[in-house]
Design a protein around this motif. Structure first.
Motif, PDB file in Angstrom:
ATOM      1  N   ARG A   1      10.410  -1.122   3.150  1.00  0.00           N
ATOM      2  CA  ARG A   1       9.629  -1.749   2.016  1.00  0.00           C
ATOM      3  C   ARG A   1       8.296  -2.819   3.091  1.00  0.00           C
ATOM      4  O   ARG A   1       7.620  -2.553   2.635  1.00  0.00           O
ATOM      5  N   MET A   2       9.259  -3.158   4.317  1.00  0.00           N
ATOM      6  CA  MET A   2       8.537  -3.908   5.236  1.00  0.00           C
ATOM      7  C   MET A   2       7.546  -3.117   5.937  1.00  0.00           C
ATOM      8  O   MET A   2       6.533  -3.169   7.167  1.00  0.00           O
ATOM      9  N   SER A   3       7.603  -1.361   5.906  1.00  0.00           N
ATOM     10  CA  SER A   3       6.891  -0.818   6.492  1.00  0.00           C
ATOM     11  C   SER A   3       5.217  -0.347   6.638  1.00  0.00           C
ATOM     12  O   SER A   3       5.351  -0.453   5.753  1.00  0.00           O
ATOM     13  N   ARG A   4       4.783  -0.017   7.608  1.00  0.00           N
ATOM     14  CA  ARG A   4       3.373   0.259   6.987  1.00  0.00           C
ATOM     15  C   ARG A   4       2.791   1.993   6.681  1.00  0.00           C
ATOM     16  O   ARG A   4       2.083   1.655   6.074  1.00  0.00           O
ATOM     17  N   ASP A   5       4.145   2.295   6.727  1.00  0.00           N
ATOM     18  CA  ASP A   5       3.946   3.861   5.636  1.00  0.00           C
ATOM     19  C   ASP A   5       3.835   3.947   4.347  1.00  0.00           C
ATOM     20  O   ASP A   5       5.110   3.627   3.787  1.00  0.00           O
ATOM     21  N   PRO A   6       2.807   4.025   3.702  1.00  0.00           N
ATOM     22  CA  PRO A   6       3.086   4.349   2.129  1.00  0.00           C
ATOM     23  C   PRO A   6       3.961   5.244   1.782  1.00  0.00           C
ATOM     24  O   PRO A   6       4.753   4.720   0.911  1.00  0.00           O
ATOM     25  N   LEU A   7       4.548   5.930   2.662  1.00  0.00           N
ATOM     26  CA  LEU A   7       5.982   6.779   1.805  1.00  0.00           C
ATOM     27  C   LEU A   7       7.111   6.179   1.997  1.00  0.00           C
ATOM     28  O   LEU A   7       7.925   6.371   0.706  1.00  0.00           O
ATOM     29  N   LEU A   8       7.328   5.740   3.415  1.00  0.00           N
ATOM     30  CA  LEU A   8       8.901   4.869   3.095  1.00  0.00           C
ATOM     31  C   LEU A   8       8.230   4.254   2.149  1.00  0.00           C
ATOM     32  O   LEU A   8       9.026   3.811   1.767  1.00  0.00           O
ATOM     33  N   ASN A   9       7.736   2.910   2.296  1.00  0.00           N
ATOM     34  CA  ASN A   9       7.358   1.843   1.073  1.00  0.00           C
ATOM     35  C   ASN A   9       7.269   2.325   0.037  1.00  0.00           C
ATOM     36  O   ASN A   9       8.135   1.650  -1.077  1.00  0.00           O
ATOM     37  N   MET A  10       6.833   3.388  -0.522  1.00  0.00           N
ATOM     38  CA  MET A  10       6.779   3.587  -1.928  1.00  0.00           C
ATOM     39  C   MET A  10       8.362   3.886  -2.277  1.00  0.00           C
ATOM     40  O   MET A  10       8.422   3.461  -3.110  1.00  0.00           O
ATOM     41  N   CYS A  11       8.750   4.708  -1.691  1.00  0.00           N
ATOM     42  CA  CYS A  11      10.649   4.937  -1.949  1.00  0.00           C
ATOM     43  C   CYS A  11      11.425   3.875  -1.805  1.00  0.00           C
ATOM     44  O   CYS A  11      11.933   4.118  -2.451  1.00  0.00           O
ATOM     45  N   ALA A  12      10.885   3.257  -1.133  1.00  0.00           N
ATOM     46  CA  ALA A  12      11.493   3.006  -0.554  1.00  0.00           C
ATOM     47  C   ALA A  12      11.854   1.159  -2.166  1.00  0.00           C
ATOM     48  O   ALA A  12      12.550   0.447  -2.423  1.00  0.00           O
ATOM     49  N   HIS A  13      10.093   1.078  -2.616  1.00  0.00           N
ATOM     50  CA  HIS A  13      10.563  -0.076  -3.778  1.00  0.00           C
ATOM     51  C   HIS A  13      10.664   0.783  -4.625  1.00  0.00           C
ATOM     52  O   HIS A  13      10.718   0.776  -5.771  1.00  0.00           O
ATOM     53  N   GLY A  14      10.674   1.991  -5.608  1.00  0.00           N
ATOM     54  CA  GLY A  14      11.306   3.228  -6.228  1.00  0.00           C
ATOM     55  C   GLY A  14      12.336   3.255  -6.423  1.00  0.00           C
ATOM     56  O   GLY A  14      13.008   3.247  -7.365  1.00  0.00           O
TER      57      GLY A  14
END
Length: 301
Positions: free
Chosen positions: A97-110
């Motif tokens: 969630r703290m990553s700047r990668d939008p894919l990782l952030n989106m997966c963690a948020h989901g």
């Protein structure tokens, strides 16, 4: 011409004067509250000692029953494994969630959105009945390809596995937010200073960021640990032989419902009290330096 005026000297009252004697007003509300609490405690004690419905002789008989002790051992084991699973998942998801990668952030948020947004009971029953959706669990090429390993879902998903998955994934979503909040509480200057010293990103996280974040992570994690010890009672719906299921099995046979519920409550109180004491010492260890900075006055020249 001298125009100066002499101001009259003001004489302050001495320490024994009536101005220094502060009299507290009568606090009738406090005495009324003390009387009300004492009355309530006396009534509770009277009921515990005289009400035959508590059946204390049956409570003491089952406190050390082998079936109850087996359920306690299962409760402790499940709590430890679920919290370990939750912490590991929480660290990974928090970093995503703290990553700047939008894919990782989106997966963690989901992940956090789904597992924090659905009730734990629903998740437990879902995993326990996974065979209704997937009779076979296999590993192989997806979309109809050959399977290398295939296991019946009723074998792979036992009561203990369903409880682990349901409670662990849910706990991982909550721990992710707790750990993320703790990491965000560390000043960015600490990270920049670590980079200036030549530390690698993992070294910066392990040596600089995580130790400072622990003072914000430990208290809510301790609360989650204590809460999880009690949440394991929900696993009785999937027939896991933990403490609550153990007493349910006994009172379904003997119809001694209230004494067995008191047995479960007493054991939960004992275990929670032990965890609370452990949490106190762990918090004191991590907050030692921070409390010294807050309590000690700053000396200025």
């Amino acid at each position: 011409m001298n125009t100066s005026a002499i101001a009259p000297t003001q004489e302050w009252p001495g320490p024994d004067s009536q101005a220094d004697q502060i009299v507290d007003p009568p606090r009738y509300g406090r005495w009324f509250a003390v009387l009300a609490v004492a009355t309530a405690l006396a009534w509770v004690a009277f009921q515990l000692l005289t009400n035959p419905g508590f059946q204390w002789e049956i409570v003491f008989r089952y406190m050390l029953s082998p079936s109850v002790l087996t359920g306690i051992a299962m409760t402790i084991q499940l709590t430890l494994l679920v919290m370990l699973m939750g912490v590991v998942i929480g660290v990974v998801v928090a970093l995503m969630r703290m990553s700047r990668d939008p894919l990782l952030n989106m997966c963690a948020h989901g992940f956090v959105w789904f597992f924090r947004g659905t009730p734990v009971l629903v998740q437990l029953v879902f995993w326990y009945n996974l065979a209704a959706l997937f009779p076979e669990i296999g590993l192989g090429i997806p979309f109809g390809g050959p399977k290398f390993i295939e296991i019946p879902a009723t074998v792979a998903i036992s009561s203990f596995t369903a409880a682990m998955l349901g409670l662990g994934l849910n706990e991982g979503a909550y721990m992710a937010e707790i750990i993320r909040a703790g990491l965000l509480s560390v000043d960015n200057g600490q990270t920049e200073a670590s980079k200036a010293l030549g530390h690698k990103p993992f070294q910066t996280f392990r040596v600089v960021v995580l130790p400072q974040a622990m003072k914000a992570i430990v208290p809510p994690t301790g609360n989650q640990f204590i809460g999880m010890l009690k949440f394991t009672s929900i696993a009785s719906v999937v027939a896991l032989h933990e403490l609550m299921h153990s007493v349910e099995t006994i009172y379904n046979r003997t119809f001694e419902t209230m004494p067995l519920l008191i047995v479960a409550a007493l054991w939960y109180l004992i275990m929670v009290s032990i965890l609370s004491v452990a949490q106190y010492f762990i918090e004191r260890h991590y907050l030692k330096g921070w409390q010294a900075e807050v309590v000690q006055p700053q000396l200025q020249p």
